[in-house]
Design a protein around this motif. Structure first.
Motif, mmCIF file in Angstrom:
data_model
loop_
_atom_site.group_PDB
_atom_site.id
_atom_site.type_symbol
_atom_site.label_atom_id
_atom_site.label_comp_id
_atom_site.label_asym_id
_atom_site.label_seq_id
_atom_site.Cartn_x
_atom_site.Cartn_y
_atom_site.Cartn_z
ATOM 1 N N ARG A 104 4.913 -0.795 4.570
ATOM 2 C CA ARG A 104 3.733 -0.233 3.911
ATOM 3 C C ARG A 104 4.063 0.329 2.545
ATOM 4 O O ARG A 104 3.323 0.115 1.580
ATOM 5 C CB ARG A 104 3.110 0.846 4.797
ATOM 6 C CG ARG A 104 1.852 1.509 4.239
ATOM 7 C CD ARG A 104 1.268 2.482 5.248
ATOM 8 N NE ARG A 104 0.067 3.120 4.737
ATOM 9 C CZ ARG A 104 0.080 4.233 4.000
ATOM 10 N NH1 ARG A 104 1.239 4.816 3.703
ATOM 11 N NH2 ARG A 104 -1.058 4.762 3.570
ATOM 12 N N ARG A 105 5.155 1.058 2.424
ATOM 13 C CA ARG A 105 5.518 1.653 1.130
ATOM 14 C C ARG A 105 5.843 0.588 0.096
ATOM 15 O O ARG A 105 5.514 0.737 -1.091
ATOM 16 C CB ARG A 105 6.708 2.597 1.325
ATOM 17 C CG ARG A 105 6.382 3.860 2.120
ATOM 18 C CD ARG A 105 7.553 4.819 2.112
ATOM 19 N NE ARG A 105 7.233 6.062 2.824
ATOM 20 C CZ ARG A 105 8.061 7.085 2.941
ATOM 21 N NH1 ARG A 105 9.292 7.013 2.416
ATOM 22 N NH2 ARG A 105 7.688 8.177 3.597
ATOM 23 N N ILE A 106 6.475 -0.473 0.532
ATOM 24 C CA ILE A 106 6.802 -1.558 -0.409
ATOM 25 C C ILE A 106 5.521 -2.222 -0.905
ATOM 26 O O ILE A 106 5.369 -2.499 -2.105
ATOM 27 C CB ILE A 106 7.714 -2.596 0.268
ATOM 28 C CG1 ILE A 106 9.045 -1.942 0.653
ATOM 29 C CG2 ILE A 106 7.961 -3.790 -0.655
ATOM 30 C CD1 ILE A 106 9.983 -2.863 1.403
ATOM 31 N N TYR A 107 4.585 -2.458 0.006
ATOM 32 C CA TYR A 107 3.315 -3.063 -0.400
ATOM 33 C C TYR A 107 2.567 -2.168 -1.385
ATOM 34 O O TYR A 107 1.993 -2.655 -2.367
ATOM 35 C CB TYR A 107 2.435 -3.319 0.828
ATOM 36 C CG TYR A 107 3.068 -4.204 1.873
ATOM 37 C CD1 TYR A 107 3.933 -5.234 1.512
ATOM 38 C CD2 TYR A 107 2.794 -4.020 3.226
ATOM 39 C CE1 TYR A 107 4.514 -6.049 2.462
ATOM 40 C CE2 TYR A 107 3.372 -4.837 4.191
ATOM 41 C CZ TYR A 107 4.232 -5.842 3.806
ATOM 42 O OH TYR A 107 4.805 -6.639 4.755
ATOM 43 N N MET A 108 2.583 -0.869 -1.114
ATOM 44 C CA MET A 108 1.900 0.060 -2.012
ATOM 45 C C MET A 108 2.564 0.071 -3.386
ATOM 46 O O MET A 108 1.892 0.120 -4.421
ATOM 47 C CB MET A 108 1.892 1.462 -1.417
ATOM 48 C CG MET A 108 0.959 1.645 -0.227
ATOM 49 S SD MET A 108 -0.792 1.425 -0.665
ATOM 50 C CE MET A 108 -1.035 2.802 -1.789
ATOM 51 N N LEU A 109 3.888 0.026 -3.409
ATOM 52 C CA LEU A 109 4.611 0.015 -4.683
ATOM 53 C C LEU A 109 4.299 -1.246 -5.476
ATOM 54 O O LEU A 109 3.998 -1.187 -6.680
ATOM 55 C CB LEU A 109 6.116 0.121 -4.428
ATOM 56 C CG LEU A 109 7.011 0.022 -5.668
ATOM 57 C CD1 LEU A 109 6.711 1.167 -6.636
ATOM 58 C CD2 LEU A 109 8.486 0.013 -5.274
ATOM 59 N N LEU A 110 4.344 -2.395 -4.812
ATOM 60 C CA LEU A 110 4.053 -3.657 -5.497
ATOM 61 C C LEU A 110 2.617 -3.688 -6.005
ATOM 62 O O LEU A 110 2.346 -4.150 -7.122
ATOM 63 C CB LEU A 110 4.296 -4.832 -4.542
ATOM 64 C CG LEU A 110 5.746 -5.056 -4.098
ATOM 65 C CD1 LEU A 110 5.825 -6.191 -3.082
ATOM 66 C CD2 LEU A 110 6.642 -5.344 -5.291
ATOM 67 N N THR A 112 0.739 -1.063 -6.754
ATOM 68 C CA THR A 112 0.589 -0.096 -7.844
ATOM 69 C C THR A 112 1.095 -0.667 -9.163
ATOM 70 O O THR A 112 0.511 -0.421 -10.225
ATOM 71 C CB THR A 112 1.345 1.199 -7.511
ATOM 72 O OG1 THR A 112 0.857 1.723 -6.265
ATOM 73 C CG2 THR A 112 1.149 2.238 -8.601
ATOM 74 N N ILE A 113 2.167 -1.453 -9.111
ATOM 75 C CA ILE A 113 2.692 -2.072 -10.332
ATOM 76 C C ILE A 113 1.648 -2.979 -10.971
ATOM 77 O O ILE A 113 1.503 -3.024 -12.196
ATOM 78 C CB ILE A 113 3.984 -2.857 -10.012
ATOM 79 C CG1 ILE A 113 5.105 -1.893 -9.630
ATOM 80 C CG2 ILE A 113 4.411 -3.715 -11.204
ATOM 81 C CD1 ILE A 113 6.376 -2.575 -9.161
#
Length: 291
Positions: A104-110, A112-113
């Motif tokens: 989930r955190r990786i998806y949110m980071l990607l 957000t970019i």
């Protein structure tokens, strides 16, 4: 109310009225001139009401097969694009609202970019072309299936819903898809209406996708046709394609056709918005505050 409060109210009302007039008058001017005879309107002097009322400008617009076809394409695109966008973005938002989602955190980071950086127009064009979407109606639907900003709003809304409902459904054997369709969506009408308004207005107003990827006139939406009329002199060509006797008798001008086309493309959104306004306000307020 004390004297200072009365003075403030007078100034505030006056200022807001002035801003309202400045905002609405250009629309009203276009509306008024579009109902006036073209050659008479070219003389100027029309400010609030048509001087020589006529419907011939709109008749000329709807006599043009390109415009009627474009209007149909815009309606189909708006309906299909809005439904697909809201459902797909909603499914992603529902998944992202679950804290136990793996990655989930990786998806949110990607995601957000992507809010701050893009790949550029040329790579985007090459991607759409290589996917076979050039001169394809699906070019309006597939690239706009998902919007990360809207996903964040929907995800926040879904977090506000009682988790016990989903847990109870899981105990009864319901899967995630069944829970989403049978429980989450019926409880999310305000945010769904808000997202539908966002997506619908985007699809109805967008003209750039067709400028980039559509060469076939029968696939052009109404906004792209309007862009060509305003920016590329298409209105004059429309006028020249009318029977000469009709053009002379009806005193049409390219400027009158432009304004009538603007009204035709704008009115549908104005008519739809009041019906969604109450959901829009509620959905934005609930979806913008995290519990």
């Amino acid at each position: 109310m004390h004297k200072g409060g009365k003075v403030f109210n007078i100034i505030n009302i006056t200022l807001m009225t002035l801003i309202l007039f400045i905002t609405l008058y250009p629309f009203w001017y276009v509306f008024a001139v579009s109902f006036n005879e073209g050659k008479d309107a070219a003389r100027g002097g029309i400010y609030f009401w048509p001087r020589m009322f006529t419907l011939e400008n709109y008749e000329a617009v709807f006599r043009n097969k390109d415009l009627t076809t474009a209007f149909t394409i815009s309606i189909l695109r708006t309906i299909a694009g809005t439904v697909v966008n809201v459902l797909f973005t909603g499914m992603v938002a529902y998944a992202m609202s679950k804290t136990h989602l793996i990655g989930r955190r990786i998806y949110m980071l990607l995601g957000t970019i992507t809010l701050f950086f893009g790949g550029g127009l040329i790579p985007y064009f090459l991607l759409i072309r290589d996917l076979g979407l050039k001169n394809n109606f699906l070019v309006y639907i597939l690239p706009a299936m998902f919007n990360f900003y809207n996903m964040i709003i929907m995800m926040t809304f879904f977090k506000e819903l009682p988790g016990e409902l989903c847990e109870s459904a899981e105990l009864d054997g319901a899967g995630d898809l069944r829970i989403f369709l049978s429980i989450i969506l019926p409880l999310s009408k305000p945010i769904l209406a808000t997202m539908a308004l966002f997506a619908g207005v985007y699809h109805w107003n967008d003209f750039f996708m067709a400028v980039l990827f559509i060469d076939r006139r029968e696939l052009l939406p109404i906004q792209t046709v309007l862009f060509k009329i305003v920016a590329e002199g298409e209105a004059q060509r429309m006028l020249s394609r009318l029977p000469s006797a009709v053009a002379i008798r009806r005193t049409l001008t390219s400027e009158a056709i432009k304004l009538a086309t603007m009204v035709v493309t704008t009115v549908p959104v104005i008519c739809v918005y009041p019906f969604l306004q109450k959901y829009f306000v509620k959905g934005m307020l609930i979806g913008s505050v995290k519990g």
